[in-house]
Design a protein around this motif. Structure first.
Motif, PDB file in Angstrom:
ATOM      1  N   ILE A   1      36.137 -11.284  55.081  1.00 46.91           N
ATOM      2  CA  ILE A   1      37.224 -10.468  54.826  1.00 46.91           C
ATOM      3  C   ILE A   1      36.882  -9.787  53.317  1.00 46.91           C
ATOM      4  CG2 ILE A   1      39.746 -10.382  54.158  1.00 46.91           C
ATOM      5  CD1 ILE A   1      39.849 -12.613  56.059  1.00 46.91           C
TER       6      ILE A   1
ATOM      7  N   ILE B   1      35.701  -7.136  57.592  1.00 45.62           N
ATOM      8  CA  ILE B   1      36.788  -6.403  57.838  1.00 45.62           C
ATOM      9  C   ILE B   1      37.703  -6.357  56.624  1.00 45.62           C
ATOM     10  CG2 ILE B   1      38.029  -8.740  58.512  1.00 45.62           C
ATOM     11  CD1 ILE B   1      39.359  -6.945  60.796  1.00 45.62           C
TER      12      ILE B   1
ATOM     13  N   VAL C   1      43.247  -1.177  59.584  1.00 44.17           N
ATOM     14  CA  VAL C   1      42.098  -2.125  59.211  1.00 44.17           C
ATOM     15  C   VAL C   1      40.934  -1.560  59.799  1.00 44.17           C
ATOM     16  CG1 VAL C   1      41.347  -4.418  59.815  1.00 44.17           C
ATOM     17  CG2 VAL C   1      43.870  -4.081  59.705  1.00 44.17           C
TER      18      VAL C   1
ATOM     19  N   ARG D   1      43.360  -9.833  59.897  1.00 41.56           N
ATOM     20  CA  ARG D   1      42.187  -9.843  59.300  1.00 41.56           C
ATOM     21  C   ARG D   1      41.540 -11.338  59.499  1.00 41.56           C
ATOM     22  NH1 ARG D   1      42.336  -8.335  53.520  1.00 41.56           N
ATOM     23  NH2 ARG D   1      44.494  -9.144  53.962  1.00 41.56           N
TER      24      ARG D   1
END
Length: 92
Positions: free
Chosen positions: A90, A36, A44, A20
């Protein structure tokens, strides 16, 4: 320049290998926005938004991943852009 939005699901050894963090840096470098996150099944998932060529390049890069990753597959689907998403972050 045509803008697109793509959701990607990356499988393989992609958690616990800085995937990530690497993907965020790559996305920022390519001027993409989105997010992400890790999924409970070990994959993911990402939303990539930006110029079509940059998104396609990012999908290719995600197929290789960072050095410690072992990517099995990258599944993508076109989607609608998510309003209010700026930058690349993230989320989990």
């Amino acid at each position: 320049m045509t803008s697109v939005a793509v959701k990607a699901r990356v499988t393989g050894r992609v958690q616990g290998v800085a995937f990530r963090t690497w993907a965020r840096a790559e996305a920022v470098r390519h001027g993409l926005s989105g997010w992400i996150r890790n999924e409970p099944d070990g994959s993911v998932r990402a939303l990539l938004m930006g110029p079509a060529a940059s998104v396609a390049d990012m999908v290719r890069r995600m197929g290789r991943g960072p050095g410690a990753a072992s990517v099995k597959d990258v599944l993508t689907e076109r989607t609608d852009p998510e309003p209010g998403v700026s930058g690349f972050r993230i989320v989990g």
